[in-house]
Enzyme design. Sequence first.
Site, PDB file in Angstrom:
ATOM      1  N   GLU A  50       0.850  -1.186   0.000  1.00  0.00           N
ATOM      2  CA  GLU A  50       0.000   0.000   0.000  1.00  0.00           C
ATOM      3  C   GLU A  50       0.890   1.241   0.000  1.00  0.00           C
ATOM      4  O   GLU A  50       1.956   1.261   0.614  1.00  0.00           O
ATOM      5  CB  GLU A  50      -0.886  -0.027   1.241  1.00  0.00           C
ATOM      6  CG  GLU A  50      -1.865   1.124   1.358  1.00  0.00           C
ATOM      7  CD  GLU A  50      -2.678   1.057   2.639  1.00  0.00           C
ATOM      8  OE1 GLU A  50      -3.808   1.566   2.631  1.00  0.00           O
ATOM      9  OE2 GLU A  50      -2.177   0.515   3.639  1.00  0.00           O
ATOM     10  N   LYS A 122     -10.050   0.167  -2.229  1.00  0.00           N
ATOM     11  CA  LYS A 122     -10.147  -0.258  -0.830  1.00  0.00           C
ATOM     12  C   LYS A 122     -11.527   0.046  -0.259  1.00  0.00           C
ATOM     13  O   LYS A 122     -12.004   1.183  -0.314  1.00  0.00           O
ATOM     14  CB  LYS A 122      -9.065   0.461  -0.031  1.00  0.00           C
ATOM     15  CG  LYS A 122      -8.945   0.049   1.431  1.00  0.00           C
ATOM     16  CD  LYS A 122      -7.805   0.830   2.080  1.00  0.00           C
ATOM     17  CE  LYS A 122      -7.584   0.464   3.524  1.00  0.00           C
ATOM     18  NZ  LYS A 122      -6.509   1.282   4.135  1.00  0.00           N
ATOM     19  N   CYS A 163      -4.747  -3.671   3.184  1.00  0.00           N
ATOM     20  CA  CYS A 163      -4.465  -3.292   4.565  1.00  0.00           C
ATOM     21  C   CYS A 163      -5.632  -3.518   5.541  1.00  0.00           C
ATOM     22  O   CYS A 163      -5.872  -4.641   5.963  1.00  0.00           O
ATOM     23  CB  CYS A 163      -3.984  -1.849   4.595  1.00  0.00           C
ATOM     24  SG  CYS A 163      -3.029  -1.438   6.096  1.00  0.00           S
TER      25      CYS A 163
END
Length: 291
Positions: A50, A122, A163
């Site tokens: 990321e 995301k 993440c």
Amino acid sequence: MEPPPKRAGVSKAAVGQMRATNDLEANFETCSTLASAAASQGCSILFLPECFAYIGIAGNDALAVMEPLDGPLMARYRQLAKDTGVWLSLGGFPETGPDADHRYNTHVLVDSDGDVRASYRKIHLFDVDIPNGPVLMESKTASPGDAIVAADSPIGRLGMTVCYDLRFPELYSRLRHEMGAQIMLVPSAFTKPTGEAHWEVLLRARAIETQSYVIAAAQAGVHSEKRESYGHAIIIDPWGKVLAKLEDPDNGIGIATADIDLGYLEDVRERIPVDKHRRKLETFEATVEKE
């Protein structure tokens, strides 16, 4: 129960670890070095973390560099994939968002011809105030995605996440059971406090419960006065065994490699056939007994 025996590895993958800053050129040079190392070690694909392209000092800094996926910054990374002959999993890119105050945190898969094969925005944004740690409010400058994405690659079908998604196991369950993912990707910039407490145990849990490989590229070390990442980029097999890991978050900029053996993955899934035993719990009546 013992794990099934390993078969010969069918493909080799590299997981990357780096320490990005607000210097776009320096970050690209680091990624270039990692891609060249992956190519020289015979890897067909490199996984980058990321924020591989940029980590600012203030929370809204990334808005100044956000651009569409057909923009000039992504074009450089697409050319890097083509030049090295290595697929690139670009774990979190500041893609132009719905308005001037918000971007998307987008995981982009680029093939060895430099073509974008898939992109995932995301879904779960990191809004937390960590005790003795940073206050991070991702939603102030980012918008969440609204689609779950899996994509085929030279090493198997990839479940694309980023993440903080790691803390939501239902996402990985859908990637495995509904979309056929074999390798779960968790490119990250985990904070040091949460990384020390939860990083490896959560990643191994996702591997075990989905009976999938997990590949988690990582940011590592101090990016600025306000931000530090845990590191420990890792590859885990479907039995939950750690195959490769970069230990040192300060000096561990580099790659770790492992064979991805889909025959072994199928052996694990056949030995404990959770896919056959799985019940659709959303169809069950739910009750709470109160006092």
